[in-house]
Enzyme design. Structure first.
Site, short mmCIF file in Angstrom:
data_model
loop_
_atom_site.label_atom_id
_atom_site.label_comp_id
_atom_site.label_asym_id
_atom_site.label_seq_id
_atom_site.Cartn_x
_atom_site.Cartn_y
_atom_site.Cartn_z
N LYS A 197 0.89 -1.18 0.00
CA LYS A 197 0.00 0.00 0.00
C LYS A 197 0.92 1.22 0.00
CE LYS A 197 -1.97 3.09 2.09
NZ LYS A 197 -1.80 4.52 1.75
N THR A 252 4.75 7.09 14.28
CA THR A 252 4.60 6.26 15.48
C THR A 252 3.12 6.10 15.81
OG1 THR A 252 6.80 6.80 16.27
CG2 THR A 252 5.19 6.15 17.95
N GLU A 403 8.65 15.13 16.86
CA GLU A 403 9.22 15.03 15.52
C GLU A 403 8.52 16.04 14.61
OE1 GLU A 403 8.36 11.48 13.16
OE2 GLU A 403 10.46 11.49 12.53
P1 NAP Z 1 1.45 8.10 8.27
O1 NAP Z 1 0.11 8.67 8.42
O2 NAP Z 1 2.00 7.26 9.34
O3 NAP Z 1 1.46 7.31 6.88
C1 NAP Z 1 2.34 6.27 6.54
C2 NAP Z 1 1.57 5.23 5.73
O4 NAP Z 1 0.55 4.65 6.55
C3 NAP Z 1 0.84 5.81 4.52
O5 NAP Z 1 0.84 4.86 3.48
C4 NAP Z 1 -0.55 6.01 5.08
O6 NAP Z 1 -1.52 6.10 4.08
C5 NAP Z 1 -0.72 4.79 5.93
N1 NAP Z 1 -1.75 4.91 6.94
C6 NAP Z 1 -2.26 6.03 7.51
N2 NAP Z 1 -3.23 5.72 8.40
C7 NAP Z 1 -3.34 4.37 8.40
C8 NAP Z 1 -4.16 3.45 9.11
N3 NAP Z 1 -5.07 3.85 10.00
N4 NAP Z 1 -3.98 2.13 8.87
C9 NAP Z 1 -3.07 1.70 7.99
N5 NAP Z 1 -2.28 2.53 7.28
C10 NAP Z 1 -2.40 3.85 7.49
O7 NAP Z 1 2.47 9.21 7.99
P2 NAP Z 1 2.16 10.59 7.27
O8 NAP Z 1 0.86 11.19 7.68
O9 NAP Z 1 2.30 10.37 5.85
O10 NAP Z 1 3.33 11.44 7.91
C11 NAP Z 1 3.18 11.96 9.21
C12 NAP Z 1 4.36 11.65 10.08
O11 NAP Z 1 4.83 10.30 9.88
C13 NAP Z 1 5.58 12.46 9.80
O12 NAP Z 1 5.53 13.72 10.33
C14 NAP Z 1 6.64 11.60 10.43
O13 NAP Z 1 6.65 11.78 11.81
C15 NAP Z 1 6.20 10.22 10.17
N6 NAP Z 1 6.90 9.59 9.07
C16 NAP Z 1 7.90 8.73 9.35
C17 NAP Z 1 8.58 8.13 8.32
C18 NAP Z 1 9.68 7.14 8.54
O14 NAP Z 1 10.39 6.84 7.60
N7 NAP Z 1 9.83 6.59 9.72
C19 NAP Z 1 8.25 8.44 7.01
C20 NAP Z 1 7.21 9.32 6.75
C21 NAP Z 1 6.54 9.88 7.80
P3 NAP Z 1 -1.92 7.55 3.51
O15 NAP Z 1 -0.74 8.06 2.80
O16 NAP Z 1 -3.02 7.30 2.59
O17 NAP Z 1 -2.30 8.40 4.69
#
Ligand code: NAP
Ligand code: MG
Length: 501
Positions: A197, A252, A403
């Site tokens: 995904k 997280t 973060e």
């Molecule tokens: P995120 O919401 O955690 O998204 C990461 C992935 O998870 C995306 O494919 C997202 O889909 C999916 N997702 C979101 N909600 C979900 C759920 N309830 N069940 C299953 N999958 C789900 O991250 P983001 O909103 O894109 O970024 C926000 C924060 O994430 C950043 O500020 C950072 O702290 C963190 N982040 C960490 C990394 C890392 O490499 N560790 C990378 C990116 C971001 P959608 O894209 O459709 O929402």
């Protein structure tokens, strides 16, 4: 929405690819969402339309999981390790053959400079497949001599590492192609099948990769790629009973939701989550290289790295010089459209992230931090934020604790390299990475030993290699990506015992 003007900067063949609705890959076929829905993918540099993409949801995830199971029980389960390795290697070759096209897609979709994607994201993705292709033939069990319940030699026992099965993989938008490579390459090397995904913000390079997987000869259904939203497609994948294991990279907060979903029937989970990594510069460090390293440590990929060196600790006597040096470097960074060859930093990925990062800047300044440089968004279209260095912070400010995932550094002086410094560096719920800068090798290693993080860089930062394990202590995750270590994310161990007499 009108089509983004930066698309004009790519060859006609890629413009044509972007102009067609992009579909999802299920069971070797490019298909529409069962619901017929699509969503718009935006260019973060212009806020204009890049492409229309099929919007997968629970029904599509279900079809993809079934296809992955069929492939696991079928051709992929029977292929020889050597043949498997050759296909994985070929995928790496094809990525390099499409270097420019993939780097262009990554730049348009994520906002990062084309010049960076071309030397970092795309070659590192190819290398991950090349490196992992070698493991396909080297996944071995071992003979284990028994001591209890048996006279010596009465039993023959050995272990058999087996693919964990169908894996659900969920990836973020910060390194869209590389995160797909980090997930898919080890899953394929271990003989698993996958449903990937991709992030709603950046689905395009993984969809192009899907075409290359087919060209490499991967059997139908071994990898299925679903663009869609986290709350629908992602949640359905995390909760699907046909998935044996979930591998997730992202926040997280969502990592905890994944664990909850998988815990219902105790499916295995690995997690690569957030960070707030300390970068420590000691008074005896080579100041010029430490300044350059700390600048790249926070501003590479616009600060959108889970391992970004976002908390800088500098020994008091050199603090002003180092902070001023990083601020001066920040001011020299050329912001612009990713496809412009002069651009060194593009926009943030989305309006949501732009809003989040600006919210942190506002909160930091309100709580009394001072911006040596930056501190505000750019007054222009696109999701640009000025690279920022904040000083006069204290440990309980939001900008120090949370973060930010943007180009924002918080810099703090320290007196001595003592336990207080180590406690301050470890004063975070995260534990992904850290940097130490010193000419005193013994001191640097002592500090490296005391930092609670999965990666420590000494006199360097952001050094990644397909052979090096990467992952987090504490709330930065479970398990490791890359290296031999990642294989255990995708394997079960079976112990087989035979009575000989
Ligand atoms: P995120 O919401 O955690 O998204 C990461 C992935 O998870 C995306 O494919 C997202 O889909 C999916 N997702 C979101 N909600 C979900 C759920 N309830 N069940 C299953 N999958 C789900 O991250 P983001 O909103 O894109 O970024 C926000 C924060 O994430 C950043 O500020 C950072 O702290 C963190 N982040 C960490 C990394 C890392 O490499 N560790 C990378 C990116 C971001 P959608 O894209 O459709 O929402
Ligand atoms: Mg999201």
């Amino acid at each position: 929405m009108t089509i983004s003007t930066t698309v004009d900067r790519v060859p006609a063949s890629l413009r044509d690819w972007l102009s067609k609705p992009r579909l999802m890959l299920i069971d070797g076929k490019w298909v529409q969402a069962k619901s017929g829905k699509t969503f718009e993918v935006q260019d973060p540099a212009t806020e204009m339309l890049l492409a229309n993409v099929a919007e997968g949801d629970a029904a599509d995830v279900d079809a993809a999981v079934k296809a992955a199971r069929k492939a696991l029980d079928g051709p992929w389960g029977r292929i020889s390790p050597s043949a498997r390795g050759r296909i994985i290697h070929k995928i790496g070759d094809l990525i390099l053959e499409h270097l420019d096209e993939l780097a262009q897609l990554e730049s348009l979709d994520n906002g990062k400079p084309f010049s960076v994607a071309r030397v970092a994201d795309v070659p590192l993705s190819a290398d991950m497949f090349h490196y992992m292709s070698g493991w396909a033939t080297k996944i071995e069990g071992k003979h284990i001599p028994l001591s209890t319940l048996a006279a010596p030699g009465q039993y023959l026992s050995y272990t058999r590492p087996e693919p964990i099965g169908v894996v659900g993989q969920i990836i973020p938008w910060n390194f869209p192609l590389l995160m797909a490579a980090w997930k898919l390459a080890p899953a394929l090397a271990t003989g698993c099948t996958a449903v990937l995904k991709v992030a709603e913000e950046t689905p395009l390079s993984a969809l192009k990769l899907g075409e290359l997987l087919q060209e490499a000869g991967l059997p139908d259904g071994v990898v299925n790629i679903i663009p869609g939203f986290g709350e629908t497609a992602g949640a359905a994948l995390a909760a699907h009973p046909g998935v044996d294991k979930i591998a997730f990279t992202g926040s997280t907060e969502v990592g905890k939701l994944i664990v909850q979903a998988a815990s219902r029937d105790l499916r295995k989970v690995s997690l690569e989550l957030g960070g707030k990594s300390p970068n420590i510069i000691l008074g005896d460090a080579d100041i010029e290289s430490a300044i350059a390293g700390a600048t790249a440590g926070i501003f590479f990929n616009h600060g959108q790295c889970c391992n970004a060196g976002s908390r800088l600790f500098v020994q008091e006597k050199i603090f002003d010089k180092v902070a001023a040096g990083i601020a001066a470097n920040a001011e020299k960074i050329r912001l612009g459209v990713g496809m412009d060859p002069d651009t060194e930093m593009g926009p943030l990925v989305s309006s949501v992230q732009h809003g989040r990062v600006n919210g942190y800047l506002k909160a930091g300044l309100e709580e009394g931090a001072r911006a040596l440089t930056g501190g505000a968004p750019l007054n222009a279209p696109g999701y640009f934020v000025k690279p920022t260095v904040l000083v006069d912070t204290h440990p309980d400010m939001k900008v120090v604790r949370e973060e930010i995932f943007g180009p924002v550094l918080v810099a703090t002086p320290f007196k001595e390299a003592d336990d207080k410094l180590i406690a301050a560096a470890n004063d975070t719920v995260y534990g992904l990475a850290a940097g130490v800068w010193s000419r005193d090798v013994a001191q640097a290693h002592r500090i490296a030993n005391q930092i609670k993080a999965g990666t420590v860089w000494i006199n360097c930062f952001h050094v990644f290699d397909s052979a090096l394990p990467f992952g987090g202590y504490k709330q930065s995750g479970w398990g490791r990506e890359m290296g031999q270590a990642v294989l255990s994310n995708y394997l079960e161990t079976k112990a087989v015992t035979t009575k000989l007499a």
